[in-house]
Design a protein around this motif. Structure first.
Motif, PDB file in Angstrom:
ATOM      1  N   GLY A   1      14.762 -45.345 -17.958  1.00 42.53           N
ATOM      2  CA  GLY A   1      15.541 -44.784 -16.869  1.00 42.53           C
ATOM      3  C   GLY A   1      16.470 -45.793 -16.225  1.00 42.53           C
ATOM      4  O   GLY A   1      16.582 -46.944 -16.676  1.00 42.53           O
ATOM      5  N   SER A   2      17.119 -45.361 -15.145  1.00 38.87           N
ATOM      6  CA  SER A   2      18.104 -46.187 -14.455  1.00 38.87           C
ATOM      7  C   SER A   2      17.879 -46.163 -12.951  1.00 38.87           C
ATOM      8  O   SER A   2      17.348 -45.192 -12.398  1.00 38.87           O
ATOM      9  CB  SER A   2      19.521 -45.680 -14.744  1.00 38.87           C
ATOM     10  OG  SER A   2      19.835 -45.740 -16.111  1.00 38.87           O
ATOM     11  N   LEU A   3      18.296 -47.235 -12.325  1.00 40.50           N
ATOM     12  CA  LEU A   3      18.323 -47.338 -10.867  1.00 40.50           C
ATOM     13  C   LEU A   3      19.540 -48.161 -10.477  1.00 40.50           C
ATOM     14  O   LEU A   3      19.978 -49.022 -11.248  1.00 40.50           O
ATOM     15  CB  LEU A   3      17.069 -48.031 -10.325  1.00 40.50           C
ATOM     16  CG  LEU A   3      15.772 -47.242 -10.208  1.00 40.50           C
ATOM     17  CD1 LEU A   3      14.645 -48.174  -9.773  1.00 40.50           C
ATOM     18  CD2 LEU A   3      15.903 -46.087  -9.243  1.00 40.50           C
ATOM     19  N   ARG A   4      20.041 -47.934  -9.272  1.00 35.28           N
ATOM     20  CA  ARG A   4      21.092 -48.783  -8.741  1.00 35.28           C
ATOM     21  C   ARG A   4      20.630 -49.364  -7.410  1.00 35.28           C
ATOM     22  O   ARG A   4      20.335 -48.615  -6.466  1.00 35.28           O
ATOM     23  CB  ARG A   4      22.406 -48.028  -8.542  1.00 35.28           C
ATOM     24  CG  ARG A   4      23.539 -48.981  -8.151  1.00 35.28           C
ATOM     25  CD  ARG A   4      24.872 -48.290  -8.025  1.00 35.28           C
ATOM     26  NE  ARG A   4      25.008 -47.565  -6.773  1.00 35.28           N
ATOM     27  CZ  ARG A   4      26.171 -47.206  -6.241  1.00 35.28           C
ATOM     28  NH1 ARG A   4      27.311 -47.532  -6.865  1.00 35.28           N
ATOM     29  NH2 ARG A   4      26.218 -46.534  -5.110  1.00 35.28           N
TER      30      ARG A   4
ATOM     31  N   GLY B   1      23.295 -56.817 -21.071  1.00 38.08           N
ATOM     32  CA  GLY B   1      23.532 -55.571 -21.791  1.00 38.08           C
ATOM     33  C   GLY B   1      22.861 -54.370 -21.158  1.00 38.08           C
ATOM     34  O   GLY B   1      23.145 -53.229 -21.537  1.00 38.08           O
ATOM     35  N   ARG B   2      21.969 -54.611 -20.200  1.00 33.19           N
ATOM     36  CA  ARG B   2      21.272 -53.499 -19.530  1.00 33.19           C
ATOM     37  C   ARG B   2      21.626 -53.422 -18.044  1.00 33.19           C
ATOM     38  O   ARG B   2      21.682 -52.330 -17.485  1.00 33.19           O
ATOM     39  CB  ARG B   2      19.761 -53.666 -19.669  1.00 33.19           C
ATOM     40  CG  ARG B   2      19.271 -53.667 -21.106  1.00 33.19           C
ATOM     41  CD  ARG B   2      17.741 -53.627 -21.174  1.00 33.19           C
ATOM     42  NE  ARG B   2      17.113 -54.789 -20.545  1.00 33.19           N
ATOM     43  CZ  ARG B   2      16.233 -54.711 -19.549  1.00 33.19           C
ATOM     44  NH1 ARG B   2      15.894 -53.520 -19.039  1.00 33.19           N
ATOM     45  NH2 ARG B   2      15.708 -55.809 -19.038  1.00 33.19           N
ATOM     46  N   PHE B   3      21.821 -54.557 -17.418  1.00 37.74           N
ATOM     47  CA  PHE B   3      22.114 -54.603 -15.988  1.00 37.74           C
ATOM     48  C   PHE B   3      23.570 -55.003 -15.771  1.00 37.74           C
ATOM     49  O   PHE B   3      24.131 -55.793 -16.532  1.00 37.74           O
ATOM     50  CB  PHE B   3      21.233 -55.637 -15.286  1.00 37.74           C
ATOM     51  CG  PHE B   3      19.777 -55.283 -15.200  1.00 37.74           C
ATOM     52  CD1 PHE B   3      19.217 -54.226 -15.902  1.00 37.74           C
ATOM     53  CD2 PHE B   3      18.927 -56.035 -14.392  1.00 37.74           C
ATOM     54  CE1 PHE B   3      17.880 -53.915 -15.821  1.00 37.74           C
ATOM     55  CE2 PHE B   3      17.579 -55.741 -14.286  1.00 37.74           C
ATOM     56  CZ  PHE B   3      17.066 -54.680 -15.007  1.00 37.74           C
ATOM     57  N   THR B   4      24.158 -54.487 -14.691  1.00 41.28           N
ATOM     58  CA  THR B   4      25.519 -54.835 -14.320  1.00 41.28           C
ATOM     59  C   THR B   4      25.581 -55.131 -12.823  1.00 41.28           C
ATOM     60  O   THR B   4      25.182 -54.280 -12.014  1.00 41.28           O
ATOM     61  CB  THR B   4      26.500 -53.707 -14.653  1.00 41.28           C
ATOM     62  OG1 THR B   4      26.435 -53.410 -16.053  1.00 41.28           O
ATOM     63  CG2 THR B   4      27.928 -54.124 -14.300  1.00 41.28           C
TER      64      THR B   4
ATOM     65  N   GLN C   1      23.377 -52.334 -11.058  1.00 42.58           N
ATOM     66  CA  GLN C   1      23.100 -51.149 -11.867  1.00 42.58           C
ATOM     67  C   GLN C   1      22.136 -51.547 -12.971  1.00 42.58           C
ATOM     68  O   GLN C   1      22.437 -52.439 -13.769  1.00 42.58           O
ATOM     69  CB  GLN C   1      24.394 -50.596 -12.464  1.00 42.58           C
ATOM     70  CG  GLN C   1      24.186 -49.382 -13.355  1.00 42.58           C
ATOM     71  CD  GLN C   1      23.677 -48.171 -12.601  1.00 42.58           C
ATOM     72  OE1 GLN C   1      24.156 -47.868 -11.506  1.00 42.58           O
ATOM     73  NE2 GLN C   1      22.706 -47.479 -13.181  1.00 42.58           N
ATOM     74  N   MET C   2      21.003 -50.893 -13.017  1.00 42.62           N
ATOM     75  CA  MET C   2      19.966 -51.223 -13.983  1.00 42.62           C
ATOM     76  C   MET C   2      19.737 -50.035 -14.903  1.00 42.62           C
ATOM     77  O   MET C   2      19.324 -48.962 -14.438  1.00 42.62           O
ATOM     78  CB  MET C   2      18.666 -51.605 -13.261  1.00 42.62           C
ATOM     79  CG  MET C   2      18.847 -52.718 -12.233  1.00 42.62           C
ATOM     80  SD  MET C   2      17.286 -53.266 -11.518  1.00 42.62           S
ATOM     81  CE  MET C   2      16.790 -51.780 -10.658  1.00 42.62           C
ATOM     82  N   ASN C   3      20.027 -50.209 -16.168  1.00 43.68           N
ATOM     83  CA  ASN C   3      19.845 -49.167 -17.180  1.00 43.68           C
ATOM     84  C   ASN C   3      18.791 -49.599 -18.195  1.00 43.68           C
ATOM     85  O   ASN C   3      18.454 -50.787 -18.289  1.00 43.68           O
ATOM     86  CB  ASN C   3      21.165 -48.890 -17.886  1.00 43.68           C
ATOM     87  CG  ASN C   3      22.246 -48.400 -16.945  1.00 43.68           C
ATOM     88  OD1 ASN C   3      21.984 -47.711 -15.962  1.00 43.68           O
ATOM     89  ND2 ASN C   3      23.485 -48.744 -17.260  1.00 43.68           N
TER      90      ASN C   3
END
Length: 128
Positions: A15-18, A65-68, A81-83
């Motif tokens: 999943g993702s979280l910001r 590659g996963r976090f921005t 942004q964490m994907n």
């Protein structure tokens, strides 16, 4: 500088979280910013950093590659942004700030001791 981190929570693997980090006391535009995390029983570790102009960023190998990391000057807010989250991403996440007078170095931005101001942390839990 008072920093307030938010956006943590419980999410399933993949999943993702910001996360957000805001300051109501002073503009963040004159600071290099970073995100760190600390898992139970472990030391605080570097996650990502961004320069005051957003022209430079750096990431820990474990999140590339996963976090921005990004920042919005108009909103005076820092984001992460964490994907593709993994259980090993579970930790309390902290935002931090260092005056731009300290300069930008890929080596020093990874060091918690370089940062002068810290938020209170927000818990991210990733279930498997």
């Amino acid at each position: 500088v008072q920093l307030q981190a938010s956006g943590g929570g419980l999410v399933q693997a993949g999943g993702s979280l910001r996360l957000s980090c805001a300051s109501s006391s002073r503009t963040l535009s004159r600071y290099n910013m970073g995100w760190f995390r600390q898992a139970p029983g472990k030391e605080r570790e570097f996650v990502a950093a961004i320069s005051w102009t957003s022209s430079s960023t750096d990431y820990a190998d474990s999140v590339k590659g996963r976090f921005t990391i990004s920042r919005d000057a108009a909103k005076n807010t820092l984001y992460l942004q964490m994907n593709s989250l993994k259980p090993e991403d579970t930790a309390v996440y902290y935002c931090a700030a260092v005056p731009l007078s300290s300069g930008w170095s890929p080596a020093t931005v990874k060091l918690p001791g370089e940062y002068e101001y810290w938020g209170q942390g927000t818990l991210v839990t990733v279930s498997s």
